[in-house]
Design a protein around this motif. Structure first.
Motif, short mmCIF file in Angstrom:
data_model
loop_
_atom_site.label_atom_id
_atom_site.label_comp_id
_atom_site.label_asym_id
_atom_site.label_seq_id
_atom_site.Cartn_x
_atom_site.Cartn_y
_atom_site.Cartn_z
N GLY A 13 100.43 60.35 -4.61
CA GLY A 13 101.19 61.42 -5.61
C GLY A 13 101.92 60.97 -6.41
O GLY A 13 102.64 59.66 -6.29
N GLY A 18 107.10 60.66 -6.14
CA GLY A 18 105.92 59.53 -5.96
C GLY A 18 106.10 58.34 -6.90
O GLY A 18 105.98 57.22 -6.32
N THR A 36 96.67 59.27 -7.60
CA THR A 36 97.01 60.84 -8.11
C THR A 36 95.76 61.54 -8.29
O THR A 36 95.06 61.03 -9.14
CB THR A 36 97.90 60.71 -9.31
N THR A 43 101.39 66.92 -13.33
CA THR A 43 101.82 66.95 -12.00
C THR A 43 102.85 68.13 -11.99
O THR A 43 103.31 68.70 -13.24
CB THR A 43 102.60 65.88 -11.51
N ASN A 170 103.27 59.04 1.83
CA ASN A 170 102.77 60.46 1.34
C ASN A 170 103.64 60.99 0.49
O ASN A 170 104.62 61.80 1.10
CB ASN A 170 102.31 61.00 2.66
N CYS A 171 103.58 61.18 -0.81
CA CYS A 171 104.52 61.85 -1.67
C CYS A 171 103.47 63.02 -2.37
O CYS A 171 103.61 63.17 -3.72
CB CYS A 171 104.97 61.04 -2.75
N THR A 172 102.92 63.47 -1.47
CA THR A 172 102.02 64.63 -2.10
C THR A 172 102.55 66.15 -2.39
O THR A 172 101.75 66.97 -2.90
CB THR A 172 100.77 64.71 -1.28
N TYR A 293 107.97 64.14 1.54
CA TYR A 293 107.70 65.26 0.98
C TYR A 293 108.37 66.56 1.21
O TYR A 293 109.13 66.50 2.16
CB TYR A 293 106.13 65.66 0.92
#
Length: 319
Positions: A13, A18, A36, A43, A170-172, A293
């Motif tokens: 992400g 992210g 990404t 984004t 996990n920064c989605t 997130y």
């Protein structure tokens, strides 16, 4: 840091959360790759109005700590606004009272005071807060990451286990709904109208009697008008009727907005969740997975505080 883990991290992400997390990790000596699906400039974060203030984020106590740490960073970055995209700008938070604002920001926001009737019709709080120009700030974060030795790779991920590193972060955002999977993550649709700035130098956030939101943020070369908060709406196509209503509500606050030339229509989907998920787990193969997130409409507000906590979780020993 546990040497058995190695020093390599994949951050999935490349929104503001992210990229900021990747920067913190890289500057702490980790070898960082960011994966990404979309280029940084496309984004959800690229569409954000990006005023530092809590919006649709819980838990409140943790969010306050993350936000105040982020405020400290943004105040430093505001010394170089042309490079970082961060400025300290005055404006009014409508339908707010000083006691509530002070409980959130405390003494960390100097000059916090009740708005005068000339500044705002009704109850409001006047404040000087970070306002972030995302088309400038995201590329600045990207370059800062690259200078620290990080890399950015455009690729589509169908499962977090694909990340080939001892530590995965996990920064989605909204993508976590499918990748984790976590069906508690949901979109809150926000629509913006970008207009030529008719000379407005302050920002304002207001909610009318019917609960409709209006805000305007002066950014370099333009004025951002909002806004909406449509729960569960997935469409990224601007709605002309919604755009007209946004302009009308903003013009009720500043009449000169009514005649401003429209430059662009934007839509962003905020990644909302009942609470931010910022925690660590072990994958079945023993690798570390850190979740960061669910920041709703406050990703910019808490980015640095959350990034530092996520980096700490990524470095913690196994077991």
């Amino acid at each position: 840091m546990d040497s058995a883990l190695g020093d390599e991290v994949v951050v999935v992400g490349a929104g503001v959360v992210g990229l900021t997390t990747a920067v913190v990790l890289a500057e702490r000596g980790r070898r960082v790759r960011v994966w990404t699906r979309d280029p940084v400039g496309r984004t959800t974060s690229a569409v954000a109005g990006a005023l530092w203030w809590p919006y649709r984020i819980r838990p409140v106590a943790l969010a306050r700590a993350w936000a105040l740490r982020s405020l400290e960073v943004y105040e430093g970055l505001a010394a170089r606004p042309a490079r970082t995209g961060v400025r300290l700008v005055e404006g009014v938070l409508g339908e707010a009272d000083l006691a509530g604002a002070d409980a959130w920001a405390g003494a960390r926001v100097p000059g916090l005071r009740a708005a005068t009737p000339e500044e705002y019709r009704g109850s409001g709080v006047w404040a000087r807060l970070p306002l972030v120009d995302m088309p400038a700030h995201l590329p600045w974060l990207r370059e800062r990451l690259l200078r620290a030795g990080g890399r950015i790779e455009e690729r589509t991920v169908s499962h977090l286990a694909e990340a080939d590193a001892p530590v995965v972060v996990n920064c989605t955002g909204l993508g976590a709904r499918e990748l984790v999977p976590d069906d508690s993550v949901r979109p809150v649709r926000g629509q913006l109208v970008v207009v030529e700035n008719p000379g407005i130098r302050t920002w304002a956030v207001s909610t009318d009697a019917s609960g409709q939101l209006a805000y305007f943020f002066p950014q370099p070369g333009r004025l951002l008008l909002g806004g909406t908060a449509e729960e569960g709406a997935w469409s990224s196509v601007p709605d002309p009727a919604v755009a007209e209503a946004i302009v009308r509500r903003c013009a009720a606050l500043r009449p000169e907005i009514a005649g401003a030339r429209i430059l662009q229509h934007l839509v962003g989907l905020r990644p909302a969740r009942d609470t931010v998920r910022l925690e660590r787990e072990l994958l079945p193969d023993g690798r570390v997975l850190v979740h960061n997130y669910g920041h709703g409409g406050a990703g910019v507000t808490v980015a640095w505080g959350c990034a530092e906590e996520a980096a700490g979780l990524a470095a913690a020993p196994s077991g």
